[in-house]
Design a protein around this motif. Structure first.
Motif, PDB file in Angstrom:
ATOM      1  N   SER A 190      -1.956 -38.340 -26.386  1.00 47.03           N
ATOM      2  CA  SER A 190      -2.294 -36.838 -26.322  1.00 47.03           C
ATOM      3  C   SER A 190      -2.312 -36.051 -25.049  1.00 47.03           C
ATOM      4  N   ALA A 191      -3.665 -36.455 -24.728  1.00 50.30           N
ATOM      5  CA  ALA A 191      -3.645 -36.567 -23.275  1.00 50.30           C
ATOM      6  C   ALA A 191      -2.167 -35.953 -22.528  1.00 50.30           C
ATOM      7  N   GLN A 192      -1.727 -36.791 -22.283  1.00 47.79           N
ATOM      8  CA  GLN A 192      -0.860 -36.942 -21.173  1.00 47.79           C
ATOM      9  C   GLN A 192       0.915 -35.937 -21.821  1.00 47.79           C
ATOM     10  N   LEU A 193       0.839 -35.414 -23.295  1.00 46.35           N
ATOM     11  CA  LEU A 193       1.316 -34.456 -23.747  1.00 46.35           C
ATOM     12  C   LEU A 193       1.087 -33.004 -23.278  1.00 46.35           C
ATOM     13  N   ALA A 194      -0.755 -32.949 -23.496  1.00 44.04           N
ATOM     14  CA  ALA A 194      -0.460 -31.463 -23.262  1.00 44.04           C
ATOM     15  C   ALA A 194      -0.933 -31.698 -21.241  1.00 44.04           C
ATOM     16  N   PHE A 195      -1.253 -32.824 -20.842  1.00 42.77           N
ATOM     17  CA  PHE A 195      -0.464 -32.357 -19.151  1.00 42.77           C
ATOM     18  C   PHE A 195       0.500 -32.143 -18.917  1.00 42.77           C
ATOM     19  N   GLN A 196       2.297 -32.797 -19.524  1.00 43.45           N
ATOM     20  CA  GLN A 196       2.634 -32.050 -19.302  1.00 43.45           C
ATOM     21  C   GLN A 196       3.535 -30.992 -19.892  1.00 43.45           C
ATOM     22  N   LEU A 197       3.069 -30.261 -20.915  1.00 46.84           N
ATOM     23  CA  LEU A 197       3.219 -28.999 -21.271  1.00 46.84           C
ATOM     24  C   LEU A 197       3.211 -28.014 -20.647  1.00 46.84           C
ATOM     25  N   ASP A 198       1.846 -28.446 -20.016  1.00 46.19           N
ATOM     26  CA  ASP A 198       1.423 -27.630 -19.109  1.00 46.19           C
ATOM     27  C   ASP A 198       2.371 -28.240 -17.734  1.00 46.19           C
ATOM     28  N   ARG A 199       2.162 -29.148 -16.915  1.00 45.06           N
ATOM     29  CA  ARG A 199       2.728 -28.660 -15.714  1.00 45.06           C
ATOM     30  C   ARG A 199       3.997 -28.664 -15.741  1.00 45.06           C
ATOM     31  N   ARG A 200       4.763 -28.828 -17.008  1.00 41.68           N
ATOM     32  CA  ARG A 200       6.508 -28.964 -16.999  1.00 41.68           C
ATOM     33  C   ARG A 200       6.557 -27.377 -17.634  1.00 41.68           C
ATOM     34  N   TYR A 201       5.945 -26.623 -18.668  1.00 39.05           N
ATOM     35  CA  TYR A 201       6.666 -26.007 -19.092  1.00 39.05           C
ATOM     36  C   TYR A 201       5.611 -24.204 -19.020  1.00 39.05           C
ATOM     37  N   GLY A 202       4.274 -24.966 -18.390  1.00 35.98           N
ATOM     38  CA  GLY A 202       3.360 -23.433 -18.277  1.00 35.98           C
ATOM     39  C   GLY A 202       2.885 -23.873 -20.124  1.00 35.98           C
ATOM     40  N   ILE A 203       3.000 -24.592 -20.754  1.00 38.23           N
ATOM     41  CA  ILE A 203       2.304 -24.215 -21.917  1.00 38.23           C
ATOM     42  C   ILE A 203       0.515 -24.915 -22.120  1.00 38.23           C
ATOM     43  N   ALA A 204      -0.799 -23.845 -22.541  1.00 39.50           N
ATOM     44  CA  ALA A 204      -1.654 -24.179 -22.348  1.00 39.50           C
ATOM     45  C   ALA A 204      -2.267 -24.636 -23.719  1.00 39.50           C
ATOM     46  N   VAL A 205      -2.225 -26.043 -23.402  1.00 38.95           N
ATOM     47  CA  VAL A 205      -2.936 -26.567 -25.089  1.00 38.95           C
ATOM     48  C   VAL A 205      -4.185 -26.785 -24.718  1.00 38.95           C
ATOM     49  N   ARG A 206      -4.814 -28.120 -25.871  1.00 40.26           N
ATOM     50  CA  ARG A 206      -6.391 -28.626 -25.510  1.00 40.26           C
ATOM     51  C   ARG A 206      -6.015 -29.726 -26.389  1.00 40.26           C
ATOM     52  N   SER A 207      -5.887 -30.694 -25.560  1.00 33.47           N
ATOM     53  CA  SER A 207      -6.274 -32.538 -25.867  1.00 33.47           C
ATOM     54  C   SER A 207      -7.594 -32.558 -26.455  1.00 33.47           C
ATOM     55  N   GLY A 208      -7.383 -34.216 -26.698  1.00 33.10           N
ATOM     56  CA  GLY A 208      -8.957 -35.023 -26.719  1.00 33.10           C
ATOM     57  C   GLY A 208      -9.419 -34.993 -27.869  1.00 33.10           C
ATOM     58  N   PHE A 209     -10.663 -34.651 -28.345  1.00 26.97           N
ATOM     59  CA  PHE A 209     -11.238 -34.308 -29.560  1.00 26.97           C
ATOM     60  C   PHE A 209     -11.794 -33.525 -29.187  1.00 26.97           C
ATOM     61  N   HIS A 210     -12.338 -32.814 -28.966  1.00 28.44           N
ATOM     62  CA  HIS A 210     -12.624 -31.283 -29.455  1.00 28.44           C
ATOM     63  C   HIS A 210     -13.124 -31.036 -29.893  1.00 28.44           C
ATOM     64  N   CYS A 211     -14.557 -31.859 -29.145  1.00 22.89           N
ATOM     65  CA  CYS A 211     -15.822 -31.843 -29.437  1.00 22.89           C
ATOM     66  C   CYS A 211     -16.472 -31.791 -31.184  1.00 22.89           C
ATOM     67  N   THR A 212     -15.391 -32.617 -31.430  1.00 20.43           N
ATOM     68  CA  THR A 212     -16.087 -33.157 -33.284  1.00 20.43           C
ATOM     69  C   THR A 212     -15.413 -34.183 -33.915  1.00 20.43           C
ATOM     70  N   PRO A 213     -15.902 -35.049 -33.263  1.00 21.43           N
ATOM     71  CA  PRO A 213     -15.941 -36.609 -33.818  1.00 21.43           C
ATOM     72  C   PRO A 213     -16.132 -36.941 -34.872  1.00 21.43           C
ATOM     73  N   LEU A 214     -16.536 -36.227 -35.637  1.00 21.59           N
ATOM     74  CA  LEU A 214     -16.680 -36.801 -37.419  1.00 21.59           C
ATOM     75  C   LEU A 214     -15.144 -36.272 -37.899  1.00 21.59           C
TER      76      LEU A 214
END
Length: 398
Positions: free
Chosen positions: A334-358
């Motif tokens: 997921s982190a790599q997908l988000a990274f590629q969306l930003d670097r290759r396409y200029g699309i800003a999204v959020r990856s990871g656990f979003h401060c909500t582990p439950l």
């Protein structure tokens, strides 16, 4: 609205304009009126409110009063002084939780909660022996109200509930939860981080005792702004103690609102921007904003459904949800997908656990995390198309 449709050149290199799909973290771009209001406040209200009688100090006080008034109109609050202005939802939630709970109290929360709820609760468990139960939510983000009611005890003092999950996008039935809370005499606290300005929220109609809200998300204001509505019959212990400009001769924090909960110099300039943002929301209406964002999420889900191995979290297509879609793609980080969306396409999204582990535990994504694309009032269908195209292209086997 900022034009983000074309590329630009910096230092001889082409730079992609951002397609911003991270509104669940903070909204962008802000309405032009927000920045204009902040600059105006710097010029004419740059003094310290409540600490002097000269005209600039008075004007600064008027900025804060104006902000409370527009927030009161938006949230159905009778007395504007029942709003404690602060820096963000996290501060508001800490004031509500730490100010309300006493030794040995019991709290009911849900597994959809953000760490801004969970961590203060766990802190209170450690230092005040507070007992905490978390009601499960299913993978779609739904809560079982019967199971919730079974958790009430004679010492249940507080029920805390997010209005909408920042991972799943599910909308919790806070009206029904309020009725159950009142039945057992518990105070009801709502985290409106993902709903304020995006959905209609009326504290009287919904039976909300405390409402924590951010200024910088759906209310379209600047970062460093937010607040807490506190019902008039509640008396919280202040989170901060210090100067208020009132009752300066007293040793204790003043009892009068809002001074009791607003020690120190406030972010007057930010609050001027917040008031402008709220006015924009009221002009557009939360109902219209919700409809716009819901339609975009449906478009997004339909488009992403063709991606091999994709799993979209939260409510199914056609069901109510706030303006975000979280997803995983089998075989892709997921982190790599988000990274590629930003670097290759200029699309800003959020990856990871979003401060909500439950919530990730409920969704079964505790190991993978997820990519979250979240929309706002200014997001266009063309931007969603760009995301769909990019995800499809990135996940084509090579």
């Amino acid at each position: 609205m900022v034009d983000r449709s074309t590329n630009r050149t910096e230092g001889g290199c082409e730079v992609k304009e951002v397609i911003y799909l991270d509104h669940a973290a903070t909204s962008w771009p802000k309405p032009p009126a927000v920045g204009e209001a902040m600059l105006h406040a710097l010029d004419v209200a740059g003094a310290n409110p409540g600490r002097g009688s000269h005209r600039m100090a008075v004007q600064a006080s008027r900025v804060l009063f104006d902000t409370r008034k527009v927030l009161s109109s938006l949230f159905g609050i009778s007395n504007a002084n029942d709003i404690a202005l602060g820096s963000n939802t996290t501060e508001a939630l800490n004031l509500a939780i730490q100010g309300c709970l006493r030794e040995g109290d019991h709290v009911i929360a849900t597994m959809a909660e953000h760490n801004s709820v969970r961590r203060p609760l766990e802190y209170m468990r450690r230092i005040r022996n507070v007992e905490v139960d978390y009601v499960p939510v299913n993978a779609a983000g739904d809560i079982d109200l019967v199971q919730l009611e079974r958790l009430f005890r004679p010492n249940t003092r507080l029920v805390v509930c997010t209005h909408s999950s920042n991972l799943l996008g599910s909308i919790l039935p806070i009206g029904e939860i309020s009725l159950i809370s009142r039945k057992y005499g518990a105070t009801f606290l709502v985290d409106a981080a993902q709903s304020a300005g995006i959905m209609p929220v009326d504290v009287q109609q919904l039976g909300i005792d405390m409402l924590a809200f951010p200024g910088h998300k759906g209310l379209l204001g600047p970062q460093g702004t937010g607040g807490l509505y506190i019902a008039p019959e509640l008396d919280l212990e202040p989170l901060l103690h210090g100067g208020t400009g009132s009752q300066s001769e007293a040793i204790q924090q003043p009892l009068v609102r809002p001074d009791r909960y607003e020690a120190g110099t406030p972010n007057t300039v930010g609050m001027a921007g917040l008031a402008a943002g709220v006015r924009q929301v009221m002009e557009l209406t939360p109902e219209a904003i919700y409809k716009h964002e819901w339609e975009l999420t449906q478009h997004m889900m339909q488009g992403l459904s063709s991606v091999a191995g994709i799993r979209m979290l939260g409510p199914e297509l056609g069901q109510p949800r706030t303006g975000l879609v979280s997803f995983t793609v089998e075989g892709y980080d997921s982190a790599q997908l988000a990274f590629q969306l930003d670097r290759r396409y200029g699309i800003a999204v959020r990856s990871g656990f979003h401060c909500t582990p439950l919530a990730h535990e409920s969704a079964g994504t505790t190991l993978s995390g997820a990519v979250r694309a979240s929309v706002g009032y200014s997001t266009t269908s063309q931007e969603i198309d760009a995301l769909i195209h990019a995800v499809n292209e990135l996940t084509i086997p090579r």
